[in-house]
Motif scaffolding. Structure first.
Motif, PDB file in Angstrom:
ATOM      1  N   ALA A  33       0.815  -1.220   0.000  1.00  0.00           N
ATOM      2  CA  ALA A  33       0.000   0.000   0.000  1.00  0.00           C
ATOM      3  C   ALA A  33       0.846   1.267   0.000  1.00  0.00           C
ATOM      4  O   ALA A  33       0.378   2.326  -0.415  1.00  0.00           O
ATOM      5  CB  ALA A  33      -0.938  -0.001   1.203  1.00  0.00           C
ATOM      6  N   ARG A  34       2.102   1.166   0.446  1.00  0.00           N
ATOM      7  CA  ARG A  34       2.972   2.356   0.479  1.00  0.00           C
ATOM      8  C   ARG A  34       3.498   2.712  -0.902  1.00  0.00           C
ATOM      9  O   ARG A  34       3.920   3.846  -1.134  1.00  0.00           O
ATOM     10  CB  ARG A  34       4.141   2.111   1.437  1.00  0.00           C
ATOM     11  N   ALA A  35       3.468   1.732  -1.824  1.00  0.00           N
ATOM     12  CA  ALA A  35       3.939   1.966  -3.197  1.00  0.00           C
ATOM     13  C   ALA A  35       3.211   0.993  -4.119  1.00  0.00           C
ATOM     14  O   ALA A  35       3.801   0.060  -4.651  1.00  0.00           O
ATOM     15  CB  ALA A  35       5.444   1.773  -3.281  1.00  0.00           C
ATOM     16  N   PRO A  36       1.906   1.202  -4.340  1.00  0.00           N
ATOM     17  CA  PRO A  36       1.099   0.219  -5.076  1.00  0.00           C
ATOM     18  C   PRO A  36       1.522   0.009  -6.526  1.00  0.00           C
ATOM     19  O   PRO A  36       1.393  -1.112  -7.039  1.00  0.00           O
ATOM     20  CB  PRO A  36      -0.315   0.816  -5.001  1.00  0.00           C
ATOM     21  N   LEU A  37       1.996   1.047  -7.179  1.00  0.00           N
ATOM     22  CA  LEU A  37       2.388   0.891  -8.576  1.00  0.00           C
ATOM     23  C   LEU A  37       3.783   0.289  -8.689  1.00  0.00           C
ATOM     24  O   LEU A  37       4.015  -0.642  -9.468  1.00  0.00           O
ATOM     25  CB  LEU A  37       2.345   2.244  -9.294  1.00  0.00           C
ATOM     26  N   ALA A  38       4.711   0.788  -7.894  1.00  0.00           N
ATOM     27  CA  ALA A  38       6.079   0.269  -7.927  1.00  0.00           C
ATOM     28  C   ALA A  38       6.131  -1.198  -7.545  1.00  0.00           C
ATOM     29  O   ALA A  38       6.976  -1.949  -8.039  1.00  0.00           O
ATOM     30  CB  ALA A  38       6.975   1.086  -6.993  1.00  0.00           C
ATOM     31  N   SER A  39       5.220  -1.633  -6.669  1.00  0.00           N
ATOM     32  CA  SER A  39       5.241  -3.022  -6.200  1.00  0.00           C
ATOM     33  C   SER A  39       4.349  -3.946  -7.030  1.00  0.00           C
ATOM     34  O   SER A  39       4.147  -5.105  -6.662  1.00  0.00           O
ATOM     35  CB  SER A  39       4.836  -3.094  -4.721  1.00  0.00           C
ATOM     36  N   GLN A  40       3.829  -3.446  -8.133  1.00  0.00           N
ATOM     37  CA  GLN A  40       3.068  -4.293  -9.051  1.00  0.00           C
ATOM     38  C   GLN A  40       4.017  -4.756 -10.153  1.00  0.00           C
ATOM     39  O   GLN A  40       4.628  -3.935 -10.834  1.00  0.00           O
ATOM     40  CB  GLN A  40       1.891  -3.511  -9.644  1.00  0.00           C
ATOM     41  N   ASN A  41       4.135  -6.059 -10.304  1.00  0.00           N
ATOM     42  CA  ASN A  41       5.098  -6.622 -11.255  1.00  0.00           C
ATOM     43  C   ASN A  41       4.615  -6.439 -12.690  1.00  0.00           C
ATOM     44  O   ASN A  41       3.672  -7.100 -13.118  1.00  0.00           O
ATOM     45  CB  ASN A  41       5.290  -8.114 -10.962  1.00  0.00           C
ATOM     46  N   PRO A  42       5.250  -5.559 -13.470  1.00  0.00           N
ATOM     47  CA  PRO A  42       4.798  -5.333 -14.850  1.00  0.00           C
ATOM     48  C   PRO A  42       5.029  -6.541 -15.749  1.00  0.00           C
ATOM     49  O   PRO A  42       4.319  -6.724 -16.735  1.00  0.00           O
ATOM     50  CB  PRO A  42       5.641  -4.132 -15.304  1.00  0.00           C
ATOM     51  N   MET A  43       6.009  -7.368 -15.392  1.00  0.00           N
ATOM     52  CA  MET A  43       6.313  -8.539 -16.200  1.00  0.00           C
ATOM     53  C   MET A  43       5.158  -9.537 -16.198  1.00  0.00           C
ATOM     54  O   MET A  43       4.922 -10.236 -17.182  1.00  0.00           O
ATOM     55  CB  MET A  43       7.576  -9.218 -15.665  1.00  0.00           C
ATOM     56  N   LEU A  44       4.401  -9.580 -15.067  1.00  0.00           N
ATOM     57  CA  LEU A  44       3.316 -10.548 -14.960  1.00  0.00           C
ATOM     58  C   LEU A  44       2.008 -10.054 -15.561  1.00  0.00           C
ATOM     59  O   LEU A  44       1.103 -10.856 -15.807  1.00  0.00           O
ATOM     60  CB  LEU A  44       3.080 -10.912 -13.485  1.00  0.00           C
ATOM     61  N   GLN A  45       1.885  -8.749 -15.793  1.00  0.00           N
ATOM     62  CA  GLN A  45       0.604  -8.218 -16.268  1.00  0.00           C
ATOM     63  C   GLN A  45       0.246  -8.789 -17.639  1.00  0.00           C
ATOM     64  O   GLN A  45      -0.910  -9.121 -17.911  1.00  0.00           O
ATOM     65  CB  GLN A  45       0.638  -6.686 -16.313  1.00  0.00           C
ATOM     66  N   HIS A  46       1.234  -8.920 -18.515  1.00  0.00           N
ATOM     67  CA  HIS A  46       0.969  -9.512 -19.821  1.00  0.00           C
ATOM     68  C   HIS A  46       0.650 -10.999 -19.674  1.00  0.00           C
ATOM     69  O   HIS A  46      -0.236 -11.532 -20.351  1.00  0.00           O
ATOM     70  CB  HIS A  46       2.177  -9.332 -20.744  1.00  0.00           C
ATOM     71  N   THR A  47       1.348 -11.661 -18.758  1.00  0.00           N
ATOM     72  CA  THR A  47       1.122 -13.093 -18.524  1.00  0.00           C
ATOM     73  C   THR A  47      -0.301 -13.354 -18.047  1.00  0.00           C
ATOM     74  O   THR A  47      -0.948 -14.320 -18.457  1.00  0.00           O
ATOM     75  CB  THR A  47       2.123 -13.623 -17.476  1.00  0.00           C
ATOM     76  N   LEU A  48      -0.811 -12.470 -17.182  1.00  0.00           N
ATOM     77  CA  LEU A  48      -2.150 -12.660 -16.621  1.00  0.00           C
ATOM     78  C   LEU A  48      -3.246 -12.452 -17.649  1.00  0.00           C
ATOM     79  O   LEU A  48      -4.343 -12.995 -17.523  1.00  0.00           O
ATOM     80  CB  LEU A  48      -2.361 -11.696 -15.445  1.00  0.00           C
ATOM     81  N   GLY A 127       2.712 -11.929  -6.083  1.00  0.00           N
ATOM     82  CA  GLY A 127       3.187 -10.700  -5.462  1.00  0.00           C
ATOM     83  C   GLY A 127       4.702 -10.678  -5.454  1.00  0.00           C
ATOM     84  O   GLY A 127       5.347 -11.722  -5.569  1.00  0.00           O
ATOM     85  N   ILE A 128       5.259  -9.504  -5.300  1.00  0.00           N
ATOM     86  CA  ILE A 128       6.707  -9.367  -5.256  1.00  0.00           C
ATOM     87  C   ILE A 128       7.206  -9.847  -3.894  1.00  0.00           C
ATOM     88  O   ILE A 128       6.418 -10.015  -2.958  1.00  0.00           O
ATOM     89  CB  ILE A 128       7.135  -7.914  -5.518  1.00  0.00           C
ATOM     90  N   PRO A 129       8.495 -10.090  -3.739  1.00  0.00           N
ATOM     91  CA  PRO A 129       9.028 -10.562  -2.456  1.00  0.00           C
ATOM     92  C   PRO A 129       8.740  -9.589  -1.308  1.00  0.00           C
ATOM     93  O   PRO A 129       8.694  -8.377  -1.483  1.00  0.00           O
ATOM     94  CB  PRO A 129      10.540 -10.657  -2.719  1.00  0.00           C
ATOM     95  N   ASN A 130       8.558 -10.176  -0.141  1.00  0.00           N
ATOM     96  CA  ASN A 130       8.418  -9.414   1.106  1.00  0.00           C
ATOM     97  C   ASN A 130       7.201  -8.494   1.145  1.00  0.00           C
ATOM     98  O   ASN A 130       7.189  -7.514   1.881  1.00  0.00           O
ATOM     99  CB  ASN A 130       9.689  -8.593   1.380  1.00  0.00           C
ATOM    100  N   VAL A 131       6.188  -8.815   0.371  1.00  0.00           N
ATOM    101  CA  VAL A 131       4.971  -8.011   0.393  1.00  0.00           C
ATOM    102  C   VAL A 131       4.016  -8.483   1.496  1.00  0.00           C
ATOM    103  O   VAL A 131       3.004  -7.852   1.757  1.00  0.00           O
ATOM    104  CB  VAL A 131       4.272  -8.042  -0.988  1.00  0.00           C
ATOM    105  N   GLY A 132       4.352  -9.606   2.132  1.00  0.00           N
ATOM    106  CA  GLY A 132       3.509 -10.130   3.201  1.00  0.00           C
ATOM    107  C   GLY A 132       2.629 -11.281   2.768  1.00  0.00           C
ATOM    108  O   GLY A 132       1.643 -11.599   3.428  1.00  0.00           O
TER     109      GLY A 132
END
Length: 287
Positions: A33-48, A127-132
Motif C-alpha cells: 500500500a505504500r507503493a502500489p504501482l512500484a510493487s506491481q510486477n509489470p512482467m506478470l501483467q501480460h502473462t495474466l 506478489g513481489i518478495p516481502n509483500v507479506g
C-alpha cells in the motif's frame, strides 16, 4: 541507473505461473500500500492477460490512509477490483474472502451453465518478495501453512492451500522483474524492503527517504528526529540523526551506514509514522 536482480528460482517461478494460470479461475495480486504501482510486477501483467484479478493493498497500517484512499479510487476508476488489508485485522481478512467469493462465483456460474459438477474455485496468489504474502495466506487459512520472514524470497515453490470450503489458493514465490529501468522504482522498493539491501547502498536509500519526507511529511520527520528546522539539507540530517543516536566513530565523525540502517528500520517498522512513498498522480496501465 538500472538495477538487476533475477535469481534462478524467480525465472522458474515465472514459468510455473504461466503454466498454472490455465487451471485457476482468478488471481489475487498483492501489492504494498505504500507503493502500489512500484510493487506491481509489470512482467506478470501480460502473462495474466484477461484473467479476473483482485488487487490487495497490503500493509495499509504503514501507509498514509488518505493517499491509500486515493489509490483505491483510481484503481476503481480503472475498473480494477481492489481492497486494502492489515493482516492483523480479522475483519480485513473477511473482506478479502468476500471479495474473492464474488470473483469465484463468476467462474462457478460458468461451470453450472455447462452442466459440470461444481468444484471449489481456484485462485492464484502472486506478489513481489516481502509483500507479506505468506502471512496473508496463513491468515486466510487460519493456520500456519506458508513460511514467513522479513527477507525477500522466503517462498521458493508453489503449493495449493484450502480456505475452508470457499476456494483453493495456489501460493507462488515472490517474483521480481529482471531489471528496474526507472531509478525511483528501485529506491521505493529498496526502502520498503522488497529488494535485498545489498543491491543499493543503504546510505542512498536512506537519503531518498529523508528527501521524500522533507517534501511530503516534514512534520513527521521533525517529530521523529527532534528537528528544529526540517528544511536542512539531507547531509545535515544525517549528521543530526547520527549525533542524536550515538552513531559516532573515533574522532567524532558520524557513521553514515549506521544512520542509514536506523532510518530504514524506522520506515519499515512504522516509527516514522504512516507514510506512502508513491502518489496516485498517473494511471495504472496493463499491457
Amino acid at each position: 541507473m538500472t538495477i538487476q536482480w533475477f535469481p534462478g528460482h524467480m525465472a522458474k517461478a515465472k514459468r510455473e505461473v504461466e503454466e498454472k494460470l490455465k487451471v485457476v479461475d482468478f488471481v489475487i495480486e498483492l501489492v504494498d500500500a505504500r507503493a502500489p504501482l512500484a510493487s506491481q510486477n509489470p512482467m506478470l501483467q501480460h502473462t495474466l492477460q484477461n484473467k479476473d484479478k483482485l488487487i490487495v493493498l497490503m500493509k495499509k497500517d504503514l501507509a498514509d490512509e488518505a493517499v491509500t484512499e486515493q489509490w483505491l479510487e483510481q484503481l476503481t476508476n480503472d475498473q480494477h477490483n481492489a481492497i486494502t488489508v492489515d493482516v492483523n485485522q480479522k475483519q480485513d481478512i473477511q473482506h478479502v474472502i468476500q471479495a474473492a467469493k464474488t470473483l469465484a462465483n463468476k467462474s462457478l456460474e460458468k461451470w453450472k451453465r455447462k452442466g459440470l459438477r461444481p468444484r471449489p474455485a481456484r485462485a492464484m496468489i502472486i506478489g513481489i518478495p516481502n509483500v507479506g504474502k505468506s502471512t496473508f495466506i496463513n491468515r486466510l487459512a487460519h493456520k500456519k501453512i506458508a513460511s514467513t520472514g522479513d527477507r525477500p524470497g522466503i517462498t521458493k515453490k508453489q503449493a495449493w492451500i484450502k480456505v475452508k470450503k470457499e476456494f483453493e489458493l495456489l501460493d507462488t514465490p515472490g517474483i521480481l522483474w529482471p531489471k528496474f529501468e526507472e531509478e525511483i522504482v528501485g529506491y521505493r522498493l529498496a526502502a520498503i524492503g522488497t529488494i535485498k539491501d545489498q543491491l543499493l547502498p543503504t546510505e542512498d536509500v536512506a537519503a531518498f527517504i529523508l528527501q521524500y519526507m522533507k517534501d511530503h511529511y516534514p512534520n513527521q520527520l521533525s517529530e521523529r528526529y527532534q528537528l528544529n528546522d526540517p528544511s536542512i539539507d539531507v547531509d545535515s540530517l544525517f549528521q543530526h540523526i547520527g549525533t542524536k543516536r550515538g552513531c559516532l566513530e573515533a574522532g567524532g565523525n558520524v557513521n553514515e551506514e549506521k544512520v542509514a540502517d536506523i532510518i530504514l528500520q524506522d520506515l519499515r517498522t512504522g516509527k516514522l509514522g504512516s507514510i506512502s512513498l508513491e502518489q496516485p498522480d498517473y494511471q495504472i496501465e496493463e499491457e
